[in-house]
Design an enzyme around this catalytic site. Structure first.
Site, PDB file in Angstrom:
ATOM      1  CB  CYS A  17      37.108 -33.493 -27.520  1.00 43.41           C
ATOM      2  SG  CYS A  17      37.774 -34.754 -28.611  1.00 43.41           S
ATOM      3  CG  HIS A  58      28.420 -42.031 -30.846  1.00 45.26           C
ATOM      4  ND1 HIS A  58      29.198 -43.158 -30.995  1.00 45.26           N
ATOM      5  CD2 HIS A  58      29.273 -40.990 -30.854  1.00 45.26           C
ATOM      6  CE1 HIS A  58      30.453 -42.800 -31.116  1.00 45.26           C
ATOM      7  NE2 HIS A  58      30.532 -41.499 -31.039  1.00 45.26           N
TER       8      HIS A  58
HETATM    9  C1  PEP Z   1      36.039 -40.102 -28.110  1.00 40.84           C
HETATM   10  O1  PEP Z   1      36.188 -41.243 -28.543  1.00 40.84           O
HETATM   11  O2  PEP Z   1      36.305 -39.777 -26.941  1.00 40.84           O
HETATM   12  C2  PEP Z   1      35.508 -39.054 -28.982  1.00 40.84           C
HETATM   13  C3  PEP Z   1      35.474 -37.816 -28.580  1.00 40.84           C
HETATM   14  O3  PEP Z   1      35.003 -39.441 -30.194  1.00 40.84           O
HETATM   15  P1  PEP Z   1      33.564 -40.167 -30.377  1.00 40.84           P
HETATM   16  O4  PEP Z   1      32.902 -40.182 -29.033  1.00 40.84           O
HETATM   17  O5  PEP Z   1      32.801 -39.398 -31.364  1.00 40.84           O
HETATM   18  O6  PEP Z   1      33.963 -41.511 -30.856  1.00 40.84           O
END
Ligand code: PEP
Ligand code: MG
Length: 816
Positions: free
Chosen positions: A747, A457
């Protein structure tokens, strides 16, 4: 040394419990006797045997008697009457297994009967805390609560020593190493204090094995150690050598983590990992070290107290001035939240009562100024935290102020993001998402971290503000002021780069800007959407066709209590306002794992990525989900937005059905779920039957498909979305979406990879959502190929044996 007696109904049980406990004590010097079972070998207890056992191990130091259940207690008490010896004896209510382990370790260290009994009784603490069922009234006081009560008693004059140690043994600080450590440390005239930097747990006296277990320390965790007392230095040296030696435990070859992991990185790759594109040059500024609790064991002589107390007010004033300066620099409206926090903390620093109260501790008790500030502001933070609501939010500000004032008093740098007015490259071991979210408020031009991976993140946040970032295993070798080039495309950090190297890194191919309509060369529509985490980056992303992922949890990372309906509505309206009339897919709170939200946190988990995260938190907190849905609906109405909602971390069609049922009453027309577990991908057809759309979260999908932590740089090749296993899972979802006639969005960070975009479209993905900076390149890449080529490239990539081959196969099909 005390003796120990085990009274049990079963001889086998007593022997097994003892065998387990004796594993923890290398030396065989605690005398133990067993009174278990009946003389004829049956189940039961016998007072005469208890008396004999007590006599067998009795010494003037005393005897501690363990009992299993029911009548064992009576037999033990009767045995006390019948014994011949006169040694002090205590029958303990401690649990048999954990209690015996703790008692043997403490007794082996020569502790007196009272201490051994106390350790045995407290031996369930680690289990209770871990499982979150600490009985009320028996909670282990945390360091801050415990210290004020001890302040008078512990003001000794011995200086403390400190160091940071990294756990290397594969299973962390589990019972055996904890037992060894407690026993070793108990033999020194020193009190060693340990803090686990990852969990924040602190143990004021590391000679207690049960306390050590509450640290929850795993391989790779960094422990802050400080010691006070005559043997402080020797105790720390011994601690250091035990930790370095992994407590004598053989390293597991297949284990990767902590120091061992980083060594692997150094050996395997002498380059870094690009986690956010772009390039920048600037002087290194290292993130200041966190401020640790000042030692409790120093007292100032009377003659020094007045001048020490006088140093407090200026320290508060300097901190206030610094915070005000920073707040004043944040004139851009995008930073109004950060400005509000800085202004509030500055106002707090301006309160003369705080310095006065701390000064009183200095003059009256002789506490050093830093210690006095720790206590006064710690007590205030506790008080605020217990009041809940908006007051509790301020507790974090008070702790922040405390750290800053202490840093000033100690002549150290204030913690947190560096206060700079000139461009700099931030170098840090690991950046917390909450700090990463504020990077945009500083003149930081690039980020170098020692750990992390492209789908962590922190990387996502860096990308969302367009900050070049590289994971660089040797980050600790970079010094403040070194001029470095951070090449976020090649994944390199170059010290004193030549002009040619800088030019090479900065060269960007001429790109036609995205015109707002994503499509292939033959006109097949592929909507190109943006990933956003709040109003700030939504405003910067408004040239996208819409928002494919609004990570709502990023807006509330610093909250202790669930945000109010009003706060939520404001946050959501900002994003809707930037995309009025266009689609905004709002993801409900994805709390847990590396994005913990205090108000949704449950008991500590061994494997948070596999734990209660994402939609799973709604079982324990249905009210939070309902309140969020209501706030999204209200914000969407107010902005006349096309709001879609989706749930993170869905594994079954039943969960998808439940989520849809909770959303419909709020009037949402488009309700979907994320496909980010292999289970969801495999059951995509059933899930699509329940929902209006799905969105592939490839960051987690790759993590769970390959069983590789997305935050670990050494495993980044496994969590690569080009892994054929991941591509094949995406294909399953694409096919299910086509069969159901429903949209399949994507996404994850893979959505911003221009080389992968045609492959994803060929696999059946109908819209791509990405960091806004990627829009131009992805649009150009899709615009250069026909849909048929995408299908062929997808087939070739998914059939490849590995990611490298998949990239090559797709490139060769698309070049035709
Ligand atoms: C993912 O896991 O690809 C996603 C878009 O969610 P996050 O990165 O916020 O876990
Ligand atoms: Mg995810």
């Amino acid at each position: 040394m005390i003796g120990i007696v085990v009274v049990s109904h079963s001889a086998a049980l007593a022997a097994a419990a003892l065998e387990l406990a004796q594993q923890m004590v290398p030396r065989d010097d605690v005398r133990v006797a067993v009174a278990a079972g009946t003389p004829d070998g049956g189940l039961g207890t016998d007072a005469a045997r208890v008396a004999a056992a007590i006599d067998e191990v009795a010494s003037p130091d005393g005897v501690l008697v363990f009992v299993d259940l029911g009548s064992a207690v009576m037999s033990a008490e009767l045995g006390l009457e019948l014994r011949e010896s006169v040694a002090p004896v205590r029958v303990t209510s401690a649990p048999l297994v954990e209690g015996l382990v703790a008692a043997l370790v403490t007794a082996a260290a020569g502790a007196p009967l009272e201490t051994v009994a106390r350790e045995a009784r407290g031996s369930l603490a680690a289990k209770e805390e871990h499982l979150g069922d600490t009985p009320v009234g028996r909670r282990r006081p945390n360091a801050e609560q415990a210290v004020p009560a001890r302040i008078d008693a512990r003001l000794e004059t011995t200086p403390a020593t400190a160091r940071t140690l990294t756990l290397v043994n594969p299973a962390g600080l589990h019972a055996r190493p904890a037992a060894t450590l407690a026993a070793e440390l108990a033999s020194f005239d020193a009190t060693v204090r340990l803090t686990n930097r990852r969990t924040g747990a602190t143990v004021p006296d590391a000679s207690s094995m049960s306390a050590l277990l509450t640290l929850g320390a795993r391989q790779g965790d960094e422990l802050e150690a400080s010691a006070a007392g005559a043997d402080a230095a020797t105790a720390l040296a011994r601690l250091e050598s035990l930790v370095a030696d992994g407590f004598g435990e053989a390293p597991m070859v297949e284990e990767r983590g902590g120091t061992a992991r980083l060594e692997t990185v150094r050996k395997d790759i002498d380059y870094g990992l690009a986690i956010s594109p772009g390039a920048a040059v600037g002087p290194v500024v290292r993130m200041p070290e966190p401020i640790l609790e000042p030692p409790a064991d120093a007292t100032l002589p009377e003659s020094e107290r007045a001048s020490a107390a006088a140093s407090l007010a200026p320290a508060f004033t300097e901190v206030r001035a610094g915070l005000t300066r920073r707040a004043e620099r944040l004139t851009d409206e995008r930073f109004r939240d950060a400005r509000a926090v800085l202004t509030a903390t500055a106002a707090l620093a301006d309160d003369p009562a705080l310095a006065t109260e701390a000064a009183e501790l200095v003059t009256r008790l002789g506490a050093p100024p830093a210690r006095a500030v720790w206590l006064v502001l710690g007590a205030l933070a506790e008080l605020l935290a217990t009041q809940g609501g908006p007051m509790a939010e301020r507790a974090a500000d008070v702790r922040d102020l405390r750290a800053r004032v202490i840093a000033r008093l100690q002549g150290e740098l204030e913690p947190g993001l560096p206060d700079r007015t000139e461009p700099f490259v931030l170098v840090v071991d690991e950046l917390a998402p909450a700090d990463a979210a504020l990077l945009g408020t500083t003149p930081c031009v690039a980020l170098v971290t020692r750990s992390g991976a492209p789908t962590s993140h922190t990387a996502i946040l860096a990308r969302s503000i367009g900050l070049p970032a590289v994971v660089w295993p040797s980050a600790r070798e970079l010094r403040d002021g070194d001029i470095v080039l951070v090449d976020g495309v090649r994944g390199e950090v170059v010290v004193d780069p030549s002009q040619e190297r800088v030019a090479q890194a900065s060269a960007r191919p001429d790109l036609v800007p995205f015109d707002g309509v994503g499509r292939t060369a033959d006109g097949r529509r592929v909507e190109l959407l943006a990933n956003v985490s709040g109003g700030d980056d939504a405003a910067a992303a408004s040239r996208a066709e819409g928002v494919g992922l609004f990570r709502t949890e990023f807006a509330f990372l610093d909250r202790h209590d669930a945000p109010s309906a009003a706060d939520q509505t404001v946050a959501y309206r900002e994003v809707f306002a930037a995309f009025r009339g266009r689609r905004v897919v709002v993801r409900t709170l994805d709390a847990g794992s590396d994005k913990p939200l205090a108000f949704l946190a449950g008991p500590r988990e061994q494997n948070p990525a596999l734990g209660v995260r994402g939609y799973r938190t709604a079982h324990a907190h249905p009210d939070v989900l309902d309140a969020q849905l209501a706030a999204i609906a209200a914000a969407a109405r107010a902005e006349r937005a096309d709001a879609w909602v989706m749930a993170p971390m869905i594994a079954t069609a039943a969960e998808a059905r439940q989520f849809v049922a909770r959303c419909r009453p709020h009037g949402f027309a488009s309700v979907g779920v994320m496909i980010e577990t292999p289970a969801a991908a495999l059951c995509a057809a059933e899930i699509l039957a329940e929902v209006d759309f799905v969105s592939l979260g490839t960051n987690d999908l790759a993590q769970y498909a390959t069983a590789a932590d997305r935050q670990l740089a050494p495993l980044a090749d496994l969590t690569d979305a080009w892994q054929p296993a991941v591509l094949r899972l995406i294909r399953l979802v694409g096919e299910a979406g086509a069969a159901a006639g429903k949209p399949v969005s994507l996404c994850g960070e893979a959505g911003g990879d221009p080389a992968l975009a045609p492959v994803l479209v060929g696999l059946g993905v109908t819209s791509l959502s990405m960091a806004p900076q990627a829009l131009d390149e992805v649009a150009a890449s899709l615009g250069a190929v026909a849909f048929e080529q995408c299908v062929a490239a997808a087939a070739a990539a998914a059939a490849a044996p590995g990611p490298r081959e998949a990239r090559a196969a797709a490139a060769s099909v698309l070049a035709k």
